[in-house]
Scaffold this active site. Structure first.
Site: not given
Ligand code: UD1
Ligand code: CA
Length: 462
Positions: A17, A87, A150, A338, A371, A382, A391-392, A445
């Site tokens: 997203r 997650t 969630g 720079r 430069y 000064n 330089n180049y 000069r």
């Molecule tokens: C998640 C929570 C949601 C909460 C929200 C808060 C879950 C299922 N949902 O949703 O309840 O309100 O965060 O911000 O956990 N990630 C992995 N591996 C995966 C999927 C995700 O490492 O397979 C990591 C992502 O990189 C991210 C984090 O987990 O840093 C959360 O994932 P994301 O997809 O952003 O979850 P949300 O939809 O925000």
């Molecule tokens: Ca998230």
């Protein structure tokens, strides 16, 4: 015996997203990357508890890039989640990949995409877990707009978390939501991790399913002050960046920095500025920059990864990159330092001067239109207006060395490599391609020819 603690940052997701080239953990956040924030705050947290950092980041999408970035930190390791199927699966990967993960009493889990969570939140959540003697605690907050989070569903037998996609119409109206930050007794995770399943709208393993009614799990509600804003789309990234810059400005104001209008100063989060310094609007002060006390930054400069001493004045519209300036220096307007320029105390660099990979010793003046590249200039020399180091040679860069107390006349050039001794004098308009010894005078000069009355031959009448 003291308790042992480990922390996990979930950072394997693709961040679809957000729609950026870089993986989401590396999305820019006030000069740092999103993932720098949980890492830095967790480090503070373990330092305060007097514990060793045991921080793991679960990586997956574009993992090489994320791993390379994380490698700058000590005691932060990465573990691979092969496929990003939720997650819950990310946490499984952590327990499979980190040998001693099972041995810690507590496991804190947070996300790479919530950069406004602070050490104080970890502390409060940990106290809550201990006070309630629960097996797991989730940080929640009440929001007017729960979209995307969630929902915390509370019933007779305690709480559970329902993801938005799986929530029914009534559950969708719930305003208390999951922040994505949790602390568990490690044994509780291990007891229930294998029972997670994919019977949900996303077909993913949800970490949130560890919170089920009828278990010894609880929530700790936080104020909705924006701290849990998650970065899932470009608008949220923009908001988070603004908040982080503002937060840093407020900290610096508290430390005695004066911003003439802080909302028009673009500060990266790691910038340091000393007490008594005044910053006018439209300065872009970027990552790695440290500015000393009682400096004045007039409007409009871009300062990147540069160390500045005290009582130095940056006049308007300068660009300073990867350089060092001492105390009581004056630079600008419209000057460009720079990379690898070192400007010692009391130097003066004026309008339209470009300096590159050069050391100016104490009290050197380069006041106008010059430069100076690949050079060293000794104390109190000064440099006149319109001086150029050639330089180049078309293939290689060569060095110009000028000693102490020299006077280099205006409109001179030095064809490098060339070495000028101490207290030497170069006449204006000279092109110098041979070394000059200490105390030497050089003029290179054409002699002037003046013919009386001849001008009228050349002056055109209108
Ligand atoms: C998640 C929570 C949601 C909460 C929200 C808060 C879950 C299922 N949902 O949703 O309840 O309100 O965060 O911000 O956990 N990630 C992995 N591996 C995966 C999927 C995700 O490492 O397979 C990591 C992502 O990189 C991210 C984090 O987990 O840093 C959360 O994932 P994301 O997809 O952003 O979850 P949300 O939809 O925000
Ligand atoms: Ca998230």
């Amino acid at each position: 015996m003291s308790e042992s603690f480990s922390s996990v940052i979930l950072a394997a997701g693709e961040g679809k997203r957000l729609n950026m080239e870089v993986p989401k953990p590396l999305a820019p956040a006030a000069g740092l990357k999103l993932i720098d924030f949980p890492i830095r705050e967790l480090k503070k947290f373990s330092k305060n508890l007097n514990l060793k950092d045991n921080i793991s980041c679960v990586v997956g999408h574009k993992r090489e890039l994320v791993e390379e970035h994380i490698s700058q930190y000590e005691n932060v390791n990465t573990v691979l989640q092969e496929k990003q199927i939720g997650t819950g699966d990310a946490v499984k990967s952590y327990f499979l990949g980190v040998k001693d993960a099972k041995d810690y009493d507590f496991t804190l889990i947070t996300c790479a995409d919530t950069p406004l969570i602070r050490e104080s939140h970890f502390q409060k959540l940990f106290s809550c877990l201990k006070d309630t003697k629960a097996d797991a605690v989730v940080a929640t907050f009440k929001t007017t707009n729960p979209t995307g989070y969630g929902r915390i569903v509370i019933g007779d037998k305690g709480l559970k978390i329902i993801e938005e996609k799986d929530a029914n119409t009534q559950q969708k109206t719930i305003k208390i939501v999951n922040s994505g930050l949790y602390i568990f007794k490690t044994s509780y995770i291990l007891d229930h991790l294998d029972s997670l399943n994919t019977n949900n709208q996303s077909g993913e393993l949800y970490l949130t399913d560890l919170f089920q009614q009828g278990r010894n799990v609880t929530s700790c509600e936080f104020e909705d002050d924006g701290s849990f804003l998650g970065v899932n789309n470009p608008d949220q990234l923009d908001k988070v960046n603004t908040i982080l810059r503002k937060e840093r400005a407020a900290q610096l104001q508290n430390d005695g920095v004066y911003f003439v209008e802080s909302r028009h100063t673009y500060l990266d989060y790691d910038v340091e500025i000393g007490r008594g310094t005044t910053v006018y609007p439209n300065n872009f002060i970027q990552s790695g920059t440290k500015i000393g006390e009682k400096c004045i930054l007039l409007p409009g400069s871009v300062i990147k990864n540069t160390i500045i001493g005290k009582q130095t004045t940056i006049k308007p519209y300068c660009i300073l990159e990867d350089s060092r300036l001492g105390d009581n220096v004056t630079i600008g307007p419209f000057a460009h330092l720079r990379p690898d320029s070192i400007v010692k105390d009391e130097c003066k660099i004026g309008n339209f001067v470009e300096i590159k990979k050069t050391r100016l010793d104490k009290g050197v003046k380069v006041s106008h239109l010059s430069y100076v590249g690949d050079a060293e200039i000794g104390e109190d020399s000064n440099i006149g207006c319109g001086f150029i180091t050639c330089n180049y040679d078309g293939a290689n860069k060569h060095k110009t060395t000028i000693g102490k107390g020299c006077f280099i006349g205006s409109d001179s050039q030095m064809i490098a490599p060339v070495k000028i001794g101490d207290e030497a004098y170069v006449a204006s308009g000279s092109t110098i391609n041979k070394d000059i010894p200490d105390g030497g005078f050089a003029i290179a000069r054409e002699r002037q020819v003046t013919k009386e009355g001849l001008a009228k031959k050349f002056l055109k009448k209108k």
